[in-house]
Design a protein around this motif. Structure first.
Motif, PDB file in Angstrom:
ATOM      1  N   ASP A 146       0.965  -1.062  -0.125  1.00  0.00           N
ATOM      2  CA  ASP A 146      -0.166  -0.072   0.220  1.00  0.00           C
ATOM      3  C   ASP A 146       0.709   1.203   0.128  1.00  0.00           C
ATOM      4  N   ILE A 147       1.961   1.612   0.764  1.00  0.00           N
ATOM      5  CA  ILE A 147       2.702   2.582   1.113  1.00  0.00           C
ATOM      6  C   ILE A 147       3.587   2.663  -0.201  1.00  0.00           C
ATOM      7  N   MET A 148       4.042   1.673  -0.529  1.00  0.00           N
ATOM      8  CA  MET A 148       4.338   1.665  -2.151  1.00  0.00           C
ATOM      9  C   MET A 148       4.352   1.912  -3.245  1.00  0.00           C
ATOM     10  N   GLY A 149       2.583   1.775  -3.414  1.00  0.00           N
ATOM     11  CA  GLY A 149       1.210   2.186  -4.389  1.00  0.00           C
ATOM     12  C   GLY A 149       1.235   3.313  -4.069  1.00  0.00           C
ATOM     13  N   ILE A 150       0.845   3.945  -2.798  1.00  0.00           N
ATOM     14  CA  ILE A 150       0.518   5.384  -2.546  1.00  0.00           C
ATOM     15  C   ILE A 150       1.283   6.432  -3.126  1.00  0.00           C
ATOM     16  N   PHE A 151       2.763   6.135  -2.457  1.00  0.00           N
ATOM     17  CA  PHE A 151       4.337   6.683  -2.746  1.00  0.00           C
ATOM     18  C   PHE A 151       4.193   7.028  -4.507  1.00  0.00           C
ATOM     19  N   GLY A 152       4.049   6.059  -4.798  1.00  0.00           N
ATOM     20  CA  GLY A 152       4.248   6.337  -6.449  1.00  0.00           C
ATOM     21  C   GLY A 152       3.141   7.047  -7.283  1.00  0.00           C
ATOM     22  N   ASN A 153       2.321   7.215  -6.426  1.00  0.00           N
ATOM     23  CA  ASN A 153       1.716   8.261  -6.981  1.00  0.00           C
ATOM     24  C   ASN A 153       1.927   8.920  -6.897  1.00  0.00           C
ATOM     25  N   TYR A 154       2.546  10.133  -5.965  1.00  0.00           N
ATOM     26  CA  TYR A 154       3.237  11.774  -5.767  1.00  0.00           C
ATOM     27  C   TYR A 154       4.939  11.483  -5.645  1.00  0.00           C
ATOM     28  N   ASP A 155       5.320  12.763  -5.614  1.00  0.00           N
ATOM     29  CA  ASP A 155       6.471  13.007  -5.188  1.00  0.00           C
ATOM     30  C   ASP A 155       6.746  13.644  -4.501  1.00  0.00           C
ATOM     31  N   PHE A 156       7.034  12.440  -3.155  1.00  0.00           N
ATOM     32  CA  PHE A 156       7.093  13.159  -1.454  1.00  0.00           C
ATOM     33  C   PHE A 156       8.758  13.168  -1.481  1.00  0.00           C
ATOM     34  N   GLY A 157       9.577  12.605  -1.906  1.00  0.00           N
ATOM     35  CA  GLY A 157      10.478  12.328  -1.646  1.00  0.00           C
ATOM     36  C   GLY A 157      10.764  11.599  -0.442  1.00  0.00           C
ATOM     37  N   THR A 158      10.193  11.040  -0.292  1.00  0.00           N
ATOM     38  CA  THR A 158      10.199  10.403   1.053  1.00  0.00           C
ATOM     39  C   THR A 158      10.690   8.904   0.921  1.00  0.00           C
ATOM     40  N   ARG A 159      11.850   8.541   1.143  1.00  0.00           N
ATOM     41  CA  ARG A 159      12.019   6.901   0.834  1.00  0.00           C
ATOM     42  C   ARG A 159      11.983   6.083   1.771  1.00  0.00           C
ATOM     43  N   VAL A 160      11.610   4.834   1.581  1.00  0.00           N
ATOM     44  CA  VAL A 160      10.525   3.606   1.903  1.00  0.00           C
ATOM     45  C   VAL A 160      11.238   2.521   2.852  1.00  0.00           C
ATOM     46  N   ILE A 161      11.569   3.187   4.119  1.00  0.00           N
ATOM     47  CA  ILE A 161      12.716   1.485   4.735  1.00  0.00           C
ATOM     48  C   ILE A 161      11.593   0.437   5.136  1.00  0.00           C
ATOM     49  N   ALA A 162      12.306  -1.138   4.421  1.00  0.00           N
ATOM     50  CA  ALA A 162      11.280  -2.265   5.121  1.00  0.00           C
ATOM     51  C   ALA A 162      11.819  -2.620   6.311  1.00  0.00           C
ATOM     52  N   ALA A 163      11.268  -2.574   7.235  1.00  0.00           N
ATOM     53  CA  ALA A 163      12.169  -2.500   8.989  1.00  0.00           C
ATOM     54  C   ALA A 163      11.478  -3.847   9.668  1.00  0.00           C
ATOM     55  N   SER A 164      11.740  -3.984  11.041  1.00  0.00           N
ATOM     56  CA  SER A 164      11.260  -5.363  11.270  1.00  0.00           C
ATOM     57  C   SER A 164      11.468  -6.615  10.180  1.00  0.00           C
TER      58      SER A 164
END
Ligand code: G3P
Length: 215
Positions: A146-164
């Motif tokens: 979900d996060i990758m899909g939503i972030f792909g729709n916009y240009d936040f410049g926020t990088r996603v770290i898969a943690a835990s």
């Protein structure tokens, strides 16, 4: 996908950095407490070993306290990224730090909406906790998807770290979903190297080479 090491152990970081595969480090208060050493001293040592983002978490629960901790930690090295849990006060502090050009990793993310809020607050990184979502019988990868899909729709410049991350399969799935980074414990990084056919292949090559030498 980049690979960060999720540890505060300088020994683990030194070894993994030597393998040439990690480009950052994440720590949290639990990992630091396990080391039983001064936090700043640990961070200084980590920064001397890895030239990439090094996440250091604050423990204050009020904006001014978070800002003071964050400024102190970020003064150690420009590679320090301030880790702040996702709650209203935390995001308020995160947006102030973004204005000061101090990078923030918003942590303890368990939903795509939390990640969206963190991105809006100017987070440089968000850290969805995949394993802990699995722990309560939900699917951590669904949240990451979900996060990758939503972030792909916009240009936040926020990088996603898969943690835990708990096992190599988590790393594989995170890469398939296009996570920018997976932060992995040292044991999991070691497991990623492993394949029985590689072990067998090395043994066979070495044995065959020894036969040539004998002739
Ligand atoms: O990166 C977050 C991590 O340190 C938490 O992992 O295994 O305690 O859920 P875990």
């Amino acid at each position: 996908m980049e690979i960060f090491l999720d540890t505060a152990s300088v020994e683990e970081i030194r070894e993994a950095a030597g393998w040439g595969v990690i480009s950052g480090v994440t720590t949290n208060p639990t990992l630091v407490a396990k080391e039983g050493r001064d936090f700043r001293a640990i961070l200084e040592e980590i920064c001397s070993l890895v030239d990439g983002p090094i996440s250091a978490e604050v423990i204050s629960m009020d904006v001014e306290g978070i800002l003071e901790e964050a400024r102190g930690l970020s003064a150690i090295n420009p590679n320090i990224v301030i880790k702040i849990p996702v709650f209203p006060v935390g995001l308020q502090a995160a947006s102030r730090l973004a204005e000061e050009k101090i990078r923030v990793n918003v942590t303890l993310i368990f939903s795509a909406l939390q990640a969206l809020l963190a991105a809006r607050a100017g987070a440089a990184f968000v850290s969805p906790f995949i394993g802990r979502i699995d722990d309560i019988g939900q699917d951590g990868m669904d949240v990451l998807d979900d996060i990758m899909g939503i972030f792909g729709n916009y240009d936040f410049g926020t990088r996603v770290i898969a943690a835990s991350i708990r096992h190599p399969r988590h790393v594989l799935d995170a890469a398939r979903l296009g996570a920018d980074i997976a932060t992995v414990p040292f044991t999991v990084l070691g497991q990623m190297f492993k394949h029985p056919l590689t072990d067998q292949g090395i043994t066979r090559f070495l044995n065959d080479w020894d036969k040539i030498k004998e002739t």
